[in-house]
Design a protein around this motif. Structure first.
Motif, mmCIF file in Angstrom:
data_model
loop_
_atom_site.group_PDB
_atom_site.id
_atom_site.type_symbol
_atom_site.label_atom_id
_atom_site.label_comp_id
_atom_site.label_asym_id
_atom_site.label_seq_id
_atom_site.Cartn_x
_atom_site.Cartn_y
_atom_site.Cartn_z
ATOM 1 N N ALA A 1 0.840 -1.151 0.047
ATOM 2 C CA ALA A 1 0.114 0.188 0.107
ATOM 3 C C ALA A 1 0.841 1.417 0.058
ATOM 4 O O ALA A 1 1.822 1.223 0.818
ATOM 5 C CB ALA A 1 -0.738 0.018 1.230
ATOM 6 N N LEU A 2 0.968 2.267 -0.988
ATOM 7 C CA LEU A 2 1.629 3.220 -1.182
ATOM 8 C C LEU A 2 0.705 4.384 -0.514
ATOM 9 O O LEU A 2 -0.144 4.718 -1.175
ATOM 10 C CB LEU A 2 2.012 3.546 -2.514
ATOM 11 N N VAL A 3 1.043 4.914 0.628
ATOM 12 C CA VAL A 3 0.483 5.946 1.240
ATOM 13 C C VAL A 3 0.743 7.206 0.901
ATOM 14 O O VAL A 3 2.065 7.610 1.050
ATOM 15 C CB VAL A 3 0.427 5.740 2.566
ATOM 16 N N GLY A 4 -0.135 8.145 0.105
ATOM 17 C CA GLY A 4 0.474 9.414 -0.349
ATOM 18 C C GLY A 4 0.786 9.553 -2.026
ATOM 19 O O GLY A 4 1.098 10.067 -2.637
ATOM 20 N N ALA A 5 0.001 8.110 -2.639
ATOM 21 C CA ALA A 5 -0.057 8.088 -3.925
ATOM 22 C C ALA A 5 -0.433 9.308 -4.775
ATOM 23 O O ALA A 5 -1.491 9.745 -4.250
ATOM 24 C CB ALA A 5 -0.640 6.875 -4.305
ATOM 25 N N SER A 6 0.129 9.559 -5.957
ATOM 26 C CA SER A 6 -0.420 10.758 -6.621
ATOM 27 C C SER A 6 -0.850 10.356 -7.912
ATOM 28 O O SER A 6 0.070 9.524 -8.484
ATOM 29 C CB SER A 6 0.520 11.879 -6.523
ATOM 30 N N VAL B 1 -3.069 4.978 -1.732
ATOM 31 C CA VAL B 1 -3.844 5.592 -0.634
ATOM 32 C C VAL B 1 -3.594 6.807 -0.559
ATOM 33 O O VAL B 1 -2.691 7.200 -0.437
ATOM 34 C CB VAL B 1 -3.324 4.506 1.035
ATOM 35 N N ASN B 2 -4.901 7.532 -0.840
ATOM 36 C CA ASN B 2 -4.762 8.897 -0.760
ATOM 37 C C ASN B 2 -6.295 9.487 -0.380
ATOM 38 O O ASN B 2 -7.075 9.243 -1.548
ATOM 39 C CB ASN B 2 -4.165 9.484 -2.045
ATOM 40 N N PRO B 3 -6.493 10.128 0.556
ATOM 41 C CA PRO B 3 -7.838 10.432 0.936
ATOM 42 C C PRO B 3 -8.568 11.250 -0.211
ATOM 43 O O PRO B 3 -9.820 11.360 -0.606
ATOM 44 C CB PRO B 3 -7.986 10.833 2.305
ATOM 45 N N GLY B 4 -7.664 12.008 -0.938
ATOM 46 C CA GLY B 4 -7.947 13.251 -1.951
ATOM 47 C C GLY B 4 -8.422 12.442 -3.459
ATOM 48 O O GLY B 4 -8.864 13.045 -4.045
ATOM 49 N N GLN B 5 -8.050 11.152 -3.201
ATOM 50 C CA GLN B 5 -8.207 10.438 -4.492
ATOM 51 C C GLN B 5 -9.011 9.313 -4.512
ATOM 52 O O GLN B 5 -9.163 8.456 -5.311
ATOM 53 C CB GLN B 5 -6.888 9.997 -5.240
ATOM 54 N N ARG C 1 4.968 13.647 -10.141
ATOM 55 C CA ARG C 1 5.154 13.277 -8.793
ATOM 56 C C ARG C 1 5.991 11.898 -8.542
ATOM 57 O O ARG C 1 5.710 10.932 -9.111
ATOM 58 C CB ARG C 1 4.067 13.254 -7.919
ATOM 59 N N PRO C 2 7.203 12.048 -7.578
ATOM 60 C CA PRO C 2 7.788 10.497 -7.525
ATOM 61 C C PRO C 2 6.864 9.600 -6.914
ATOM 62 O O PRO C 2 7.241 8.578 -7.421
ATOM 63 C CB PRO C 2 8.894 11.146 -6.428
ATOM 64 N N SER C 3 5.614 9.889 -6.190
ATOM 65 C CA SER C 3 5.245 8.627 -5.585
ATOM 66 C C SER C 3 4.451 8.134 -6.820
ATOM 67 O O SER C 3 4.156 6.680 -6.849
ATOM 68 C CB SER C 3 4.123 9.234 -4.563
ATOM 69 N N ASN C 4 4.071 8.914 -7.964
ATOM 70 C CA ASN C 4 3.408 8.107 -9.039
ATOM 71 C C ASN C 4 4.243 7.370 -9.850
ATOM 72 O O ASN C 4 3.814 6.211 -10.116
ATOM 73 C CB ASN C 4 2.730 9.426 -9.856
ATOM 74 N N PHE D 1 4.878 7.814 1.567
ATOM 75 C CA PHE D 1 5.189 9.117 0.922
ATOM 76 C C PHE D 1 4.286 10.207 1.520
ATOM 77 O O PHE D 1 3.755 10.908 0.930
ATOM 78 C CB PHE D 1 4.699 8.945 -0.618
ATOM 79 N N ARG D 2 4.754 10.413 2.725
ATOM 80 C CA ARG D 2 3.887 11.489 3.359
ATOM 81 C C ARG D 2 5.315 12.028 4.315
ATOM 82 O O ARG D 2 6.221 11.609 4.262
ATOM 83 C CB ARG D 2 3.038 11.178 4.451
#
Length: 151
Positions: free
Chosen positions: A22-27, A51-55, A32-35, A86-87
């Motif tokens: 699970a990648l937390v902070g995925a963009s 995992v990203n609440p905004g997505q 973005r590096p997380s992407n 990634f936070r």
């Protein structure tokens, strides 16, 4: 606590043993590096969960994004092996608490993410911990023998 001096075997063993991340902070943003890391690990053969609440509900590289680790576990009915953070260093504490709650085996904090309290908490709960490292960099090393696609 080893202050970031991880033996190569420790890192390799983690990356060989885990299959779901699970990648937390995925963009969703390709710059973005997380992407990029998410896509590369997916291509490497890991079962990836953004995992990203905004997505929430959107897709990142064809994978449905979850608002939290807790909702991911609820939806899957199982845990993931590793939580890649990634936070910010400060946010890593709560993410680590959630990783413990869902039963993850590994907490991996990305480059420039360092939280001693989170690491101690995770280790006390029996999780393996890596701080200030990128799994993609580790699997890109010449010594990496690969578990999936790389060789």
């Amino acid at each position: 606590m080893n202050n970031g001096n991880y033996p190569e075997e420790y890192l390799r063993d983690i990356l060989m043993d885990v299959s779901s991340i699970a990648l937390v902070g995925a963009s969703p943003k390709p710059e973005r590096p997380s992407n990029y890391v998410f896509k590369a690990l997916l291509d490497e053969g890991y079962e990836m969960f953004p995992v990203n609440p905004g997505q929430d509900g959107h897709e990142i590289h064809g994978r449905t994004c979850y608002p939290s680790l807790l909702s991911l576990r609820e939806d899957l009915g199982r845990s993931v092996d590793m939580v890649d953070i990634f936070r910010s260093s400060e946010a890593a504490l709560q993410v680590t608490k959630d990783a413990i709650e869902i039963g993850a085996k590994v907490v991996w904090m990305q480059l420039d993410v360092w939280n001693e309290e989170a690491a101690k908490l995770a280790e006390a709960a029996g999780l393996q911990v890596v701080m200030n490292r990128c799994p993609l960099i580790e699997i890109s090393r010449p010594s990496w023998e690969g578990r999936f696609i790389s060789s």
